[in-house]
Write an enzyme that holds these catalytic residues in place. Structure first.
Site, short mmCIF file in Angstrom:
data_model
loop_
_atom_site.label_atom_id
_atom_site.label_comp_id
_atom_site.label_asym_id
_atom_site.label_seq_id
_atom_site.Cartn_x
_atom_site.Cartn_y
_atom_site.Cartn_z
N TRP A 239 0.83 -1.22 0.00
CA TRP A 239 0.00 0.00 0.00
C TRP A 239 0.86 1.26 0.00
O TRP A 239 0.62 2.20 -0.77
CB TRP A 239 -0.90 -0.01 1.24
CG TRP A 239 -1.80 1.19 1.37
CD1 TRP A 239 -3.01 1.35 0.77
CD2 TRP A 239 -1.55 2.37 2.14
NE1 TRP A 239 -3.54 2.58 1.11
CE2 TRP A 239 -2.67 3.22 1.95
CE3 TRP A 239 -0.52 2.80 2.96
CZ2 TRP A 239 -2.77 4.47 2.56
CZ3 TRP A 239 -0.61 4.06 3.56
CH2 TRP A 239 -1.74 4.87 3.36
N ALA A 258 -6.38 -3.15 -2.51
CA ALA A 258 -6.62 -3.59 -1.14
C ALA A 258 -6.96 -2.43 -0.21
O ALA A 258 -7.37 -2.64 0.92
CB ALA A 258 -5.36 -4.31 -0.62
N ASP A 259 -6.79 -1.23 -0.71
CA ASP A 259 -7.00 -0.05 0.14
C ASP A 259 -8.42 0.01 0.68
O ASP A 259 -9.39 -0.12 -0.06
CB ASP A 259 -6.71 1.20 -0.68
CG ASP A 259 -6.96 2.46 0.12
OD1 ASP A 259 -6.05 2.89 0.82
OD2 ASP A 259 -8.08 2.99 0.05
N ILE A 260 -8.50 0.21 1.99
CA ILE A 260 -9.80 0.16 2.65
C ILE A 260 -10.70 1.32 2.21
O ILE A 260 -11.91 1.16 2.05
CB ILE A 260 -9.60 0.16 4.19
CG1 ILE A 260 -10.90 -0.23 4.90
CG2 ILE A 260 -9.12 1.49 4.69
CD1 ILE A 260 -11.17 -1.68 4.81
N LEU A 262 -10.61 2.89 -0.74
CA LEU A 262 -11.06 2.64 -2.11
C LEU A 262 -12.19 1.63 -2.12
O LEU A 262 -13.19 1.80 -2.82
CB LEU A 262 -9.88 2.14 -2.98
CG LEU A 262 -10.24 1.77 -4.41
CD1 LEU A 262 -10.80 2.97 -5.16
CD2 LEU A 262 -9.03 1.21 -5.15
#
Length: 306
Positions: A239, A258-260, A262
């Site tokens: 990240w 994987a970004d929360i 997004l």
DNA sequence: TACCAGGATATGG
DNA sequence: CCATATCATGGT
């Protein structure tokens, strides 16, 4: 680009015309809501300290409506090299040469995203002036809510960076790796960094200051090579490496799937029942290529403010 | 109160 | 190799 010397003061002012479509208002709105520290906003003007080749300066920024240009003013006289430096830095930071027309054209195939884009026409990335600043700010921001992360960054800047005065106000300059390298872990713990994060920030700075790591070499590498080069460093995961590619280097086709944030944004914009998995985001993101960075950026923007 | 924040790592199975 | 705890604080 023409730069004009003012005869009344000792400073100077330069005008920078962006590639259209460009919305200064949208770009700054996002910046001010997201970056509480590096930029100071006052009466329609924006202040930011920047390091030129030999010295830091305070740059005052505003939009010049009649000329559709970004106006940058410094209260000191610049030599030719500094002037070119400053222009190059600002053009890069504010993505003035990024033409979004092809992105807007291709995104018409994605109705939901097209709606998000329509509401933010002309919004551009604002990059950090250096890869070092970007990396440190990203590491500090890991896992924390943005307000607190901004506070920590602000404290670090004021602890380790020089101070400049402008119009009676003191602005700190983002510190160099050498300045941060001199700190002790306890210094950052006192600012409410957790121990591990204090180690990440200081150890990385020391590595750079000792010449064992040269971030500028990353510029000539492909996206995945950059990630591969950074992952072995303690405190940098996928990240963080991707954030460097986005906000440090302005690479156009990154998808931090994987970004929360997004995933939350995708869930909302596409009205999904549950938060999509990384894999699902990756599949949906195929359609946004080669503009996945900007798609991500616009989706992130739906989270802030409203 | 509990749980999540635009994660990464250390540790134990 | 996968699962879980840990971090330091603020917002909800």
């Amino acid at each position: 680009m023409a730069s004009v010397r003012s005869s009344e003061e000792s400073g100077e002012r330069m005008l920078l015309r962006p590639q259209q479509p460009y919305s200064y208002e949208e770009t700054i709105r996002r910046l001010v809501s997201f970056e509480k520290t590096a930029y100071r906003s006052e009466g329609g003007k924006l202040y930011r300290t920047l390091r030129l080749s030999k010295r830091p300066v305070v740059v005052e920024l505003e939009w010049e409506e009649e000329k559709s240009a970004l106006a940058a003013t410094v209260d000191t006289e610049l030599d030719d090299r500094e002037r070119m430096d400053l222009e190059r830095i600002l053009r890069r930071m504010f993505s003035l040469d990024v033409n979004l027309a092809p992105f807007y054209e291709s995104i018409k195939m994605e109705p939901r995203l097209a709606q998000v884009v329509e509401e933010r026409k002309g919004l551009h990335f604002v990059l950090d002036p250096t890869l070092y600043e970007c990396l440190i700010k990203t590491i500090i921001g890991q896992q924390l809510n943005m307000a607190f992360a901004a506070k920590l960054v602000d404290r670090l800047i004021h602890l380790a960076g020089e101070r400049l005065e402008r119009a009676g106000e003191v602005l700190a300059v983002f510190p160099t790796p050498e300045q941060v390298a001199r700190l002790r872990y306890e210094d950052l713990q006192a600012l409410q960094f957790n121990r591990r994060k204090a180690e990440y920030v200081i150890d990385l700075s020391r590595r750079i200051a000792e010449g064992k790591l040269n971030l500028d070499e990353l510029h000539r590498l492909e996206d995945q090579e950059v990630v591969g080069r950074l992952l072995p460093l303690r405190g940098i995961g996928r990240w963080t490496a991707e954030c460097l590619l986005l906000f440090g280097m302005g690479r156009p086709n990154l998808l931090p799937a994987a970004d929360i944030g997004l995933r939350n944004a995708v869930r909302r914009v596409y009205e999904l029942d549950a938060q999509p998995t990384e894999k699902e985001v990756r599949q949906m993101g195929e359609a946004w290529s080669p503009w996945r960075s900007y798609a991500t950026f616009y989706l992130w923007d739906t989270l802030s403010g409203q």
